[in-house]
Design a protein around this motif. Sequence first.
Motif, PDB file in Angstrom:
ATOM      1  N   GLY A  77      12.919 -19.845 -12.162  1.00 22.92           N
ATOM      2  CA  GLY A  77      13.880 -19.254 -11.233  1.00 22.92           C
ATOM      3  C   GLY A  77      13.671 -17.763 -11.065  1.00 22.92           C
ATOM      4  N   VAL A  78      13.393 -17.060 -12.174  1.00 20.88           N
ATOM      5  CA  VAL A  78      13.170 -15.611 -12.115  1.00 20.88           C
ATOM      6  C   VAL A  78      11.856 -15.287 -11.409  1.00 20.88           C
ATOM      7  CG1 VAL A  78      12.710 -13.552 -13.505  1.00 20.88           C
ATOM      8  CG2 VAL A  78      14.560 -15.104 -14.158  1.00 20.88           C
ATOM      9  N   ILE A  79      10.778 -15.974 -11.799  1.00 15.77           N
ATOM     10  CA  ILE A  79       9.461 -15.677 -11.224  1.00 15.77           C
ATOM     11  C   ILE A  79       9.440 -15.953  -9.726  1.00 15.77           C
ATOM     12  CG2 ILE A  79       7.038 -16.366 -11.186  1.00 15.77           C
ATOM     13  CD1 ILE A  79       7.295 -16.930 -14.203  1.00 15.77           C
ATOM     14  N   PHE A  80       9.849 -17.159  -9.361  1.00 16.39           N
ATOM     15  CA  PHE A  80       9.733 -17.538  -7.957  1.00 16.39           C
ATOM     16  C   PHE A  80      10.897 -17.017  -7.119  1.00 16.39           C
ATOM     17  CE2 PHE A  80       6.974 -20.577 -10.118  1.00 16.39           C
ATOM     18  CZ  PHE A  80       5.811 -20.374  -9.392  1.00 16.39           C
ATOM     19  N   GLY A  81      12.020 -16.736  -7.761  1.00 17.24           N
ATOM     20  CA  GLY A  81      13.072 -16.028  -7.052  1.00 17.24           C
ATOM     21  C   GLY A  81      12.606 -14.641  -6.647  1.00 17.24           C
ATOM     22  N   HIS A  82      11.901 -13.965  -7.577  1.00 19.25           N
ATOM     23  CA  HIS A  82      11.342 -12.641  -7.284  1.00 19.25           C
ATOM     24  C   HIS A  82      10.345 -12.719  -6.133  1.00 19.25           C
ATOM     25  CE1 HIS A  82       9.745  -8.608  -8.273  1.00 19.25           C
ATOM     26  NE2 HIS A  82       8.563  -9.141  -8.024  1.00 19.25           N
ATOM     27  N   LEU A  83       9.414 -13.677  -6.223  1.00 18.14           N
ATOM     28  CA  LEU A  83       8.407 -13.815  -5.168  1.00 18.14           C
ATOM     29  C   LEU A  83       9.041 -14.227  -3.843  1.00 18.14           C
ATOM     30  CD1 LEU A  83       5.567 -15.639  -7.168  1.00 18.14           C
ATOM     31  CD2 LEU A  83       5.616 -13.241  -6.447  1.00 18.14           C
ATOM     32  N   GLY A  84      10.000 -15.145  -3.912  1.00 17.50           N
ATOM     33  CA  GLY A  84      10.642 -15.625  -2.689  1.00 17.50           C
ATOM     34  C   GLY A  84      11.430 -14.554  -1.966  1.00 17.50           C
ATOM     35  N   ASP A  85      12.023 -13.633  -2.722  1.00 16.65           N
ATOM     36  CA  ASP A  85      12.776 -12.542  -2.106  1.00 16.65           C
ATOM     37  C   ASP A  85      11.880 -11.403  -1.640  1.00 16.65           C
ATOM     38  OD1 ASP A  85      15.382 -13.555  -2.211  1.00 16.65           O
ATOM     39  OD2 ASP A  85      15.671 -12.920  -4.283  1.00 16.65           O
ATOM     40  N   ARG A  86      10.621 -11.387  -2.093  1.00 17.60           N
ATOM     41  CA  ARG A  86       9.722 -10.295  -1.715  1.00 17.60           C
ATOM     42  C   ARG A  86       8.677 -10.714  -0.683  1.00 17.60           C
ATOM     43  NH1 ARG A  86       9.661  -5.608  -4.084  1.00 17.60           N
ATOM     44  NH2 ARG A  86       7.437  -5.315  -3.680  1.00 17.60           N
ATOM     45  N   ILE A  87       8.155 -11.939  -0.787  1.00 18.36           N
ATOM     46  CA  ILE A  87       7.083 -12.339   0.132  1.00 18.36           C
ATOM     47  C   ILE A  87       7.474 -13.528   1.002  1.00 18.36           C
ATOM     48  CG2 ILE A  87       5.318 -11.475  -1.451  1.00 18.36           C
ATOM     49  CD1 ILE A  87       4.706 -14.380  -2.218  1.00 18.36           C
ATOM     50  N   GLY A  88       8.642 -14.105   0.763  1.00 13.85           N
ATOM     51  CA  GLY A  88       9.081 -15.208   1.605  1.00 13.85           C
ATOM     52  C   GLY A  88       9.249 -16.506   0.851  1.00 13.85           C
ATOM     53  N   ARG A  89      10.000 -17.423   1.460  1.00 12.57           N
ATOM     54  CA  ARG A  89      10.331 -18.693   0.806  1.00 12.57           C
ATOM     55  C   ARG A  89       9.175 -19.691   0.838  1.00 12.57           C
ATOM     56  NH1 ARG A  89      14.464 -15.182   0.006  1.00 12.57           N
ATOM     57  NH2 ARG A  89      16.266 -15.471   1.357  1.00 12.57           N
ATOM     58  N   LYS A  90       8.438 -19.721   1.955  1.00 11.53           N
ATOM     59  CA  LYS A  90       7.436 -20.765   2.178  1.00 11.53           C
ATOM     60  C   LYS A  90       6.348 -20.764   1.103  1.00 11.53           C
ATOM     61  CE  LYS A  90       3.727 -22.076   5.352  1.00 11.53           C
ATOM     62  NZ  LYS A  90       3.097 -21.845   6.664  1.00 11.53           N
ATOM     63  N   ASN A  91       5.758 -19.603   0.833  1.00 12.79           N
ATOM     64  CA  ASN A  91       4.633 -19.538  -0.101  1.00 12.79           C
ATOM     65  C   ASN A  91       5.030 -20.007  -1.498  1.00 12.79           C
ATOM     66  OD1 ASN A  91       2.897 -18.524   1.857  1.00 12.79           O
ATOM     67  ND2 ASN A  91       3.497 -16.405   1.439  1.00 12.79           N
ATOM     68  N   THR A  92       6.225 -19.648  -1.934  1.00 11.23           N
ATOM     69  CA  THR A  92       6.659 -20.061  -3.267  1.00 11.23           C
ATOM     70  C   THR A  92       6.811 -21.578  -3.344  1.00 11.23           C
ATOM     71  OG1 THR A  92       8.992 -19.771  -2.693  1.00 11.23           O
ATOM     72  CG2 THR A  92       7.859 -17.890  -3.648  1.00 11.23           C
ATOM     73  N   LEU A  93       7.260 -22.203  -2.267  1.00 13.15           N
ATOM     74  CA  LEU A  93       7.445 -23.656  -2.272  1.00 13.15           C
ATOM     75  C   LEU A  93       6.113 -24.395  -2.366  1.00 13.15           C
ATOM     76  CD1 LEU A  93      10.302 -24.047   0.370  1.00 13.15           C
ATOM     77  CD2 LEU A  93      10.468 -24.215  -2.116  1.00 13.15           C
ATOM     78  N   VAL A  94       5.063 -23.834  -1.791  1.00 14.93           N
ATOM     79  CA  VAL A  94       3.732 -24.432  -1.898  1.00 14.93           C
ATOM     80  C   VAL A  94       3.223 -24.337  -3.340  1.00 14.93           C
ATOM     81  CG1 VAL A  94       1.322 -24.216  -1.190  1.00 14.93           C
ATOM     82  CG2 VAL A  94       3.145 -24.025   0.517  1.00 14.93           C
ATOM     83  N   ILE A  95       3.393 -23.173  -3.956  1.00 15.24           N
ATOM     84  CA  ILE A  95       2.916 -22.969  -5.332  1.00 15.24           C
ATOM     85  C   ILE A  95       3.643 -23.883  -6.307  1.00 15.24           C
ATOM     86  CG2 ILE A  95       2.715 -21.300  -7.218  1.00 15.24           C
ATOM     87  CD1 ILE A  95       2.534 -19.108  -5.039  1.00 15.24           C
ATOM     88  N   THR A  96       4.967 -23.984  -6.193  1.00 15.85           N
ATOM     89  CA  THR A  96       5.732 -24.809  -7.142  1.00 15.85           C
ATOM     90  C   THR A  96       5.360 -26.274  -7.029  1.00 15.85           C
ATOM     91  OG1 THR A  96       7.587 -24.960  -5.568  1.00 15.85           O
ATOM     92  CG2 THR A  96       7.685 -23.217  -7.241  1.00 15.85           C
ATOM     93  N   LEU A  97       5.050 -26.736  -5.830  1.00 13.93           N
ATOM     94  CA  LEU A  97       4.675 -28.137  -5.653  1.00 13.93           C
ATOM     95  C   LEU A  97       3.345 -28.436  -6.343  1.00 13.93           C
ATOM     96  CD1 LEU A  97       5.620 -30.759  -4.284  1.00 13.93           C
ATOM     97  CD2 LEU A  97       4.278 -30.115  -2.291  1.00 13.93           C
ATOM     98  N   ILE A  98       2.386 -27.521  -6.219  1.00 12.24           N
ATOM     99  CA  ILE A  98       1.091 -27.700  -6.893  1.00 12.24           C
ATOM    100  C   ILE A  98       1.280 -27.722  -8.410  1.00 12.24           C
ATOM    101  CG2 ILE A  98      -1.149 -26.639  -7.335  1.00 12.24           C
ATOM    102  CD1 ILE A  98      -1.043 -25.525  -4.471  1.00 12.24           C
ATOM    103  N   MET A  99       2.076 -26.789  -8.933  1.00 12.03           N
ATOM    104  CA  MET A  99       2.318 -26.734 -10.376  1.00 12.03           C
ATOM    105  C   MET A  99       2.939 -28.025 -10.883  1.00 12.03           C
ATOM    106  SD  MET A  99       3.777 -22.867 -10.956  1.00 12.03           S
ATOM    107  CE  MET A  99       4.297 -23.282 -12.611  1.00 12.03           C
ATOM    108  N   MET A 100       3.913 -28.542 -10.163  1.00 15.05           N
ATOM    109  CA  MET A 100       4.575 -29.759 -10.589  1.00 15.05           C
ATOM    110  C   MET A 100       3.597 -30.936 -10.611  1.00 15.05           C
ATOM    111  SD  MET A 100       7.281 -31.288 -11.674  1.00 15.05           S
ATOM    112  CE  MET A 100       8.850 -30.527 -11.272  1.00 15.05           C
ATOM    113  N   GLY A 101       2.751 -31.029  -9.603  1.00 13.23           N
ATOM    114  CA  GLY A 101       1.781 -32.118  -9.556  1.00 13.23           C
ATOM    115  C   GLY A 101       0.811 -32.072 -10.727  1.00 13.23           C
ATOM    116  N   ILE A 102       0.323 -30.882 -11.064  1.00 12.68           N
ATOM    117  CA  ILE A 102      -0.609 -30.736 -12.190  1.00 12.68           C
ATOM    118  C   ILE A 102       0.050 -31.159 -13.493  1.00 12.68           C
ATOM    119  CG2 ILE A 102      -1.843 -29.031 -13.596  1.00 12.68           C
ATOM    120  CD1 ILE A 102      -2.383 -27.480 -10.981  1.00 12.68           C
ATOM    121  N   ALA A 103       1.285 -30.702 -13.717  1.00 15.50           N
ATOM    122  CA  ALA A 103       1.980 -31.026 -14.960  1.00 15.50           C
ATOM    123  C   ALA A 103       2.250 -32.524 -15.080  1.00 15.50           C
ATOM    124  CB  ALA A 103       3.290 -30.251 -15.038  1.00 15.50           C
ATOM    125  N   THR A 104       2.686 -33.140 -13.992  1.00 14.10           N
ATOM    126  CA  THR A 104       3.066 -34.548 -14.040  1.00 14.10           C
ATOM    127  C   THR A 104       1.860 -35.444 -14.259  1.00 14.10           C
ATOM    128  OG1 THR A 104       4.905 -34.064 -12.556  1.00 14.10           O
ATOM    129  CG2 THR A 104       4.272 -36.373 -12.784  1.00 14.10           C
TER     130      THR A 104
END
Length: 474
Positions: A77-104
């Motif tokens: 929440g802190v990392i991607f909240g920071h990125l989402g408030d500084r560079i936009g919502r879209k890019n953070t949503l792409v990154i989190t989806l990739i991370m979740m897929g790798i972990a799962t």
Amino acid sequence: MAPSTPTDREITKKARKAGIASFIGTTIEWYDFYIYGTAAALVFGEIFFSDDLSPGVGTLLAFVTLWAGFLARPIGGVIFGHLGDRIGRKNTLVITLIMMGIATVGIGLLPTYAQIGIWAPILLVGLRVLQGVAVGGEWGGAVLIASENAPKGKGILYSAFAQQGSPAGNLLATMAFFFLAAMPTPEFLLYGWRIPFLVSALLVIVGMVIRLKLEESDAMKAVLAKKKVVKLPIGEVLRKHWVLVLLGAGALPLVQVTYFKNTFALSWATNELGYERGTFLAIIAIALVVQFIVQPFGALLVSRIDMRKAVCLMVVPELFLMPAMFYAIRTETFAIAAIGMCIATIPHSMFYGAIAGILARAFPANIRYSGLSAAYQLCSLVVGGGTPVLAQWILNSSGNVTGVAIAAASYAAVSLVCTLMLLNRTGYDPKALSHAEQADEDELELASRDEEGPLPSRVDDASGAEAGTVRTAT
């Protein structure tokens, strides 16, 4: 030439596209997150821990690894909240989806305790932490990409698109294990449980294609265009809006009762009571279908009447219905257990459909991602992952489910009080802007007037200098 103003039809089309993309993305993320809870209840205690442990202790340790994901969610929440408030919502949503897929997928390939010993639970916890970071960054962005693109006055309704991903993902996770439950136990323990985790790779590809086509929200575009980006958004949130974060976190325990139902109850019913795996998974699946159907009505209700009254109508019944659910399950009768779980599901599902929009209204646009994520993940840290651990500990200690029922009712009570306090601070008229939204509107209007320059009638230097001074100070 000034850019043309989008028509109502164009706004609605963009909002619908953002809402659908938000729903599909969060469905995939929550599917990945929830299959872990189901697997923890059914198999992780047996395959990732020593055979010398009793079943109850093994299950408890499996639930502790489940909690690790919740402990990591505030970091996301802190990392991607920071990125989402500084560079936009879209890019953070792409990154989190990739991370979740790798972990799962990684969990689906993980060797067992019998194969690599203590490294099995260590690696399991590490991958679960990566899941937690991903979903911790995902939720706030998904809510905002839907609510900020909504037509004016419909932010709460469109935020419900993101919320629908939770029951949809949970239902997919439950159905995946439901169909696998017919496998003989040795085969299920050997490889059957891995299949839902490996299927995640295909789902992530689908989600990526959809998210890469998303547009940034207009609210975030305005923040970037006006250079209103905050250097450290989470610092601004904690310095100026910490009370809203605490109240927001306090409003959310009722959201976490799903782990009483779908994680603890599954383990309790199949290990302590007389339910077969497939039978109880069918009960959970029926309740999830009910949740998916009724959940949007919570957002609709909050959008139509005094928001405080709507919250009371949704939450007060849960004080009684959640405890009743456990006693319905204890009858070991399929119909009674299914009806009890479905009825208990309705109030907190409607509340879940509305609460994201309520929280999004509480924070200014330039720190909204960080504020929303901080509130949600603080509750997840303290309450979410600890829910099945607490319930299993109460059951192990007392030998009965009464204490668990009381704990479930207390979640509803805390949520009711804190949500009402939050609405009193942020505004409770659904047809009016919240205090934070009104401040954003006023600031944008003032900035627009600044860009137009001084009025032609103000020609003398003194007046012009004085006006410029006032505008700069503002």
